[in-house]
Design an enzyme around this catalytic site. Sequence first.
Site, short mmCIF file in Angstrom:
data_model
loop_
_atom_site.label_atom_id
_atom_site.label_comp_id
_atom_site.label_asym_id
_atom_site.label_seq_id
_atom_site.Cartn_x
_atom_site.Cartn_y
_atom_site.Cartn_z
N CYS A 2 27.61 25.30 -8.41
CA CYS A 2 27.79 24.36 -7.30
C CYS A 2 27.78 22.97 -7.90
O CYS A 2 26.75 22.48 -8.36
CB CYS A 2 26.67 24.51 -6.28
N GLU A 102 34.58 24.47 -4.56
CA GLU A 102 34.81 25.29 -5.74
C GLU A 102 36.24 25.06 -6.20
O GLU A 102 37.10 24.69 -5.40
CB GLU A 102 34.58 26.77 -5.46
#
Length: 234
Positions: A2, A102
Amino acid sequence: MCGRYTLFTSPEDLRERFGATATRPMEPRYNCAPGQELPVVTNDAPDEFRFLKWGLVPSWADSASVGNDRINARAETVDRKRSFADAYESRRCLVPADGFYEWVDRDGSKQPYRVAFEDDRPFSMAGLWERWTPKTKQTGLGEFGESGPSREQEPLETFTVVTTEPNDLISDLHNRMAVVLAPEEEETWLHGDTDEVESLLDTHPDDEMTAYPVSTRVNSPANDGRGLIEPVEV
């Protein structure tokens, strides 16, 4: 991993959701990035949003720069890796978000996707936090001798986001995802013992979650604004 996330939920809704108030104004953020000071809820002040720097600096570190490589902690090793074990034992936090990004390899370039709940509701990512005190510095020459008097520096408070295996939705984008906590798990994450919190480091199901491509402008931490979360065609 992340490496970027969003937090544009209003302060009023965040206060209602987490039962915490901010220690300073909270502006909508569409590109939260490592190295920035961002709001978290720590276990020693669960009724406040405190602003900590993203990138955990262990208390024993020689330099704050080590935080650049510690923006995430793997759930599988967080209890035994030296950088994170102490924090996992006694300094856990909630990292509020309403989405995260992402990147997918596409034709030799990276295409960012935003992952969020379909209604953009805020949620918490499992985090760890630390307080690092820099070594004292000498202020200069003078009556105290060649080195000068010692000058204390302010402690630096930092955090990291814990990651785990991805769910089916995110596995098409990346091989890791943030540990997303259910609301009823947050109290345990903050205040439970390590035996109690181990079971929380699982993969959040992809029910009600969505992922869609967004502008590559999100690649630069200098860019912010609502336009970053608008879907694009790829």
